[in-house]
Design an enzyme around this catalytic site. Structure first.
Site, PDB file in Angstrom:
ATOM      1  CD  GLU A 172       1.916  -5.026   6.075  1.00 40.24           C
ATOM      2  OE1 GLU A 172       2.670  -5.950   6.444  1.00 40.24           O
ATOM      3  OE2 GLU A 172       1.208  -5.100   5.058  1.00 40.24           O
TER       4      GLU A 172
ATOM      5  N   GLY B   9       0.711  -4.864   1.030  1.00 40.33           N
ATOM      6  CA  GLY B   9      -0.478  -4.986   0.182  1.00 40.33           C
ATOM      7  C   GLY B   9      -0.242  -5.807  -1.084  1.00 40.33           C
TER       8      GLY B   9
ATOM      9  CB  ALA C  69      -0.886  -0.032   1.234  1.00 42.14           C
TER      10      ALA C  69
ATOM     11  CD  GLU D 170      -1.999  -7.106   3.385  1.00 40.84           C
ATOM     12  OE1 GLU D 170      -1.771  -6.019   2.818  1.00 40.84           O
ATOM     13  OE2 GLU D 170      -2.370  -7.189   4.564  1.00 40.84           O
TER      14      GLU D 170
HETATM   15  N1  CAA Z   1       4.533   3.165  -1.085  1.00 43.68           N
HETATM   16  C1  CAA Z   1       4.888   4.285  -1.728  1.00 43.68           C
HETATM   17  N2  CAA Z   1       5.942   4.383  -2.543  1.00 43.68           N
HETATM   18  C2  CAA Z   1       6.690   3.276  -2.695  1.00 43.68           C
HETATM   19  C3  CAA Z   1       6.388   2.069  -2.064  1.00 43.68           C
HETATM   20  C4  CAA Z   1       5.246   2.034  -1.216  1.00 43.68           C
HETATM   21  N3  CAA Z   1       4.860   0.917  -0.598  1.00 43.68           N
HETATM   22  N4  CAA Z   1       7.331   1.162  -2.396  1.00 43.68           N
HETATM   23  C5  CAA Z   1       8.166   1.776  -3.234  1.00 43.68           C
HETATM   24  N5  CAA Z   1       7.791   3.064  -3.421  1.00 43.68           N
HETATM   25  C6  CAA Z   1       8.447   4.082  -4.234  1.00 43.68           C
HETATM   26  C7  CAA Z   1       9.672   4.633  -3.537  1.00 43.68           C
HETATM   27  O1  CAA Z   1       9.299   5.644  -2.610  1.00 43.68           O
HETATM   28  C8  CAA Z   1      10.437   5.187  -4.711  1.00 43.68           C
HETATM   29  O2  CAA Z   1       9.872   6.418  -5.096  1.00 43.68           O
HETATM   30  P1  CAA Z   1      10.854   7.678  -5.463  1.00 43.68           P
HETATM   31  O3  CAA Z   1      11.630   7.209  -6.658  1.00 43.68           O
HETATM   32  O4  CAA Z   1       9.882   8.759  -5.763  1.00 43.68           O
HETATM   33  O5  CAA Z   1      11.700   7.887  -4.265  1.00 43.68           O
HETATM   34  C9  CAA Z   1      10.131   4.184  -5.814  1.00 43.68           C
HETATM   35  O6  CAA Z   1       8.962   3.495  -5.414  1.00 43.68           O
HETATM   36  C10 CAA Z   1      11.239   3.159  -5.998  1.00 43.68           C
HETATM   37  O7  CAA Z   1      11.500   2.575  -4.737  1.00 43.68           O
HETATM   38  P2  CAA Z   1      12.969   2.444  -4.102  1.00 43.68           P
HETATM   39  O8  CAA Z   1      13.833   3.557  -4.577  1.00 43.68           O
HETATM   40  O9  CAA Z   1      12.797   2.303  -2.625  1.00 43.68           O
HETATM   41  O10 CAA Z   1      13.440   1.077  -4.772  1.00 43.68           O
HETATM   42  P3  CAA Z   1      14.455   0.021  -4.155  1.00 43.68           P
HETATM   43  O11 CAA Z   1      14.728  -0.953  -5.244  1.00 43.68           O
HETATM   44  O12 CAA Z   1      15.615   0.696  -3.522  1.00 43.68           O
HETATM   45  O13 CAA Z   1      13.656  -0.713  -2.992  1.00 43.68           O
HETATM   46  C11 CAA Z   1      11.741  -1.806  -2.009  1.00 43.68           C
HETATM   47  C12 CAA Z   1      12.533  -1.477  -3.304  1.00 43.68           C
HETATM   48  C13 CAA Z   1      12.593  -2.714  -1.120  1.00 43.68           C
HETATM   49  C14 CAA Z   1      10.457  -2.517  -2.424  1.00 43.68           C
HETATM   50  C15 CAA Z   1      11.444  -0.499  -1.263  1.00 43.68           C
HETATM   51  O14 CAA Z   1      10.870   0.428  -2.178  1.00 43.68           O
HETATM   52  C16 CAA Z   1      10.486  -0.676  -0.123  1.00 43.68           C
HETATM   53  O15 CAA Z   1      10.898  -1.133   0.935  1.00 43.68           O
HETATM   54  N6  CAA Z   1       9.227  -0.287  -0.323  1.00 43.68           N
HETATM   55  C17 CAA Z   1       8.214  -0.356   0.709  1.00 43.68           C
HETATM   56  C18 CAA Z   1       7.754  -1.800   0.927  1.00 43.68           C
HETATM   57  C19 CAA Z   1       6.755  -1.860   2.049  1.00 43.68           C
HETATM   58  O16 CAA Z   1       7.071  -1.593   3.191  1.00 43.68           O
HETATM   59  N7  CAA Z   1       5.520  -2.244   1.728  1.00 43.68           N
HETATM   60  C20 CAA Z   1       4.456  -2.369   2.696  1.00 43.68           C
HETATM   61  C21 CAA Z   1       3.657  -1.108   2.739  1.00 43.68           C
HETATM   62  S1  CAA Z   1       2.526  -1.111   4.073  1.00 43.68           S
HETATM   63  C22 CAA Z   1       1.130  -1.945   3.534  1.00 43.68           C
HETATM   64  O17 CAA Z   1       1.113  -2.490   2.439  1.00 43.68           O
HETATM   65  C23 CAA Z   1      -0.007  -1.927   4.476  1.00 43.68           C
HETATM   66  C24 CAA Z   1      -1.116  -2.849   4.171  1.00 43.68           C
HETATM   67  O18 CAA Z   1      -1.105  -4.023   4.486  1.00 43.68           O
HETATM   68  C25 CAA Z   1      -2.324  -2.367   3.544  1.00 43.68           C
END
Ligand code: CAA
Length: 258
Positions: free
Chosen positions: A131, A108, A63, A111
């Site tokens: 999360e 998400g 998400a 999920e």
């Molecule tokens: N939300 C918003 N933006 C996200 C995102 C997310 N979940 N995941 C990645 N992005 C964005 C990054 O912010 C980045 O944007 P910018 O270029 O504008 O900075 C772009 O996507 C590329 O990401 P990275 O530069 O971080 O890419 P990476 O290869 O270095 O890392 C990754 C990849 C490990 C997936 C890392 O992006 C990451 O950890 N993302 C978050 C993963 C996460 O925690 N997901 C769970 C979210 S909570 C949830 O989902 C709640 C629920 O159950 C409903």
């Protein structure tokens, strides 16, 4: 412009989450587009649906953390409901849905894949529910579906520890059915979808309904669900066609979804 691309190949629909700049993260607009795209699938024609992510790196990276960061308690609950409603619609979709997981399936994203009937992934896929490291619980069904798919102990370890796992581990614990080299994933997803689409569509739908509804009740009620759906098949033209082909030693079958 929609965040979802949709194409069809014969009786197979392919739905692609298309927000590559954010690794296909699910914000409210993506969820609304996904909801609308699911509603638009013509289940009279399409017999199996594939869901994948655009690009080579990510299925869905979760998400949208930016959108969630400022939510209040009530807004958080409403955002959870928005995701849950769409994912439940996918889970209860009348035809089988295959998740072709082409990279990150986090939060998400994991999920979403778990609301699909069958998960297959590429070798570079990464799964997890990160999360608790963000100060929240999984909110789009992760606490419920992960435990049901991989067992309570493994789900708790992954969720409490915000522990990501690679494709081989996801395969080992039964989170995915198959792991393929990235360049083969979509071909394999289409092959699986085509195999399903070649069988009698009403029988396939009834099998999905029997499995899913039966798992929610005790075994005595569950077998009654099966008996009813099994009986219903005998009213279909496709039952006559399927059994007729066997008895006539005929390889070709013409299932008409009736
Ligand atoms: N939300 C918003 N933006 C996200 C995102 C997310 N979940 N995941 C990645 N992005 C964005 C990054 O912010 C980045 O944007 P910018 O270029 O504008 O900075 C772009 O996507 C590329 O990401 P990275 O530069 O971080 O890419 P990476 O290869 O270095 O890392 C990754 C990849 C490990 C997936 C890392 O992006 C990451 O950890 N993302 C978050 C993963 C996460 O925690 N997901 C769970 C979210 S909570 C949830 O989902 C709640 C629920 O159950 C409903």
């Amino acid at each position: 412009m929609s965040y979802i691309q949709y194409e069809t190949e014969g009786a197979v629909g392919i739905l692609t989450i298309d927000r590559p700049k954010a690794l296909n993260a699910l914000n409210s607009e993506v969820l609304a587009d996904l909801d609308a795209a699911i509603d638009a699938v013509d289940t009279n024609v399409i017999r199996a649906l594939i869901i994948t992510g655009s690009g080579e790196k990510s299925f869905v990276a979760g998400a949208d953390i930016g959108e969630m960061s400022a939510l209040t308690k009530a807004e958080g609950e409403a955002f959870g409901k928005k995701g849950n409603d769409v994912f439940r619609k996918i889970e209860a979709f009348p035809i089988p849905v295959i998740a072709a997981i082409n990279g990150f399936a986090l939060g998400g994203g994991c999920e979403l894949s778990m609301s699909c009937d069958i998960r297959i992934c590429s070798e570079n896929a990464v799964f997890g529910q990160p999360e608790t490291g963000l100060g929240i619980t999984p909110g789009f069904g992760g606490t419920q579906r992960l435990a049901r798919i991989v067992g309570v102990g493994m789900a708790k370890e992954m969720i409490y520890g915000a522990k990501n796992i690679k494709a081989d581990e996801a395969y080992r614990i039964g989170l995915v059915n198959h792991v393929y080299p990235a360049e083969e994933l979509m071909a394999q997803a289409k092959k699986l979808a085509a195999t399903i689409a070649a069988n009698a569509p009403i029988a396939v739908r009834h099998a999905k309904e029997a499995i899913d509804k039966g798992l929610q009740v005790d075994i005595d009620k569950a077998i009654v669900i099966e008996e009813k759906l099994f009986g219903d098949c005998f009213e279909t033209a496709d039952q006559k066609e399927g059994m007729g082909a066997f008895l006539e030693k005929r390889k070709e079958k013409n299932f008409i979804n009736q």
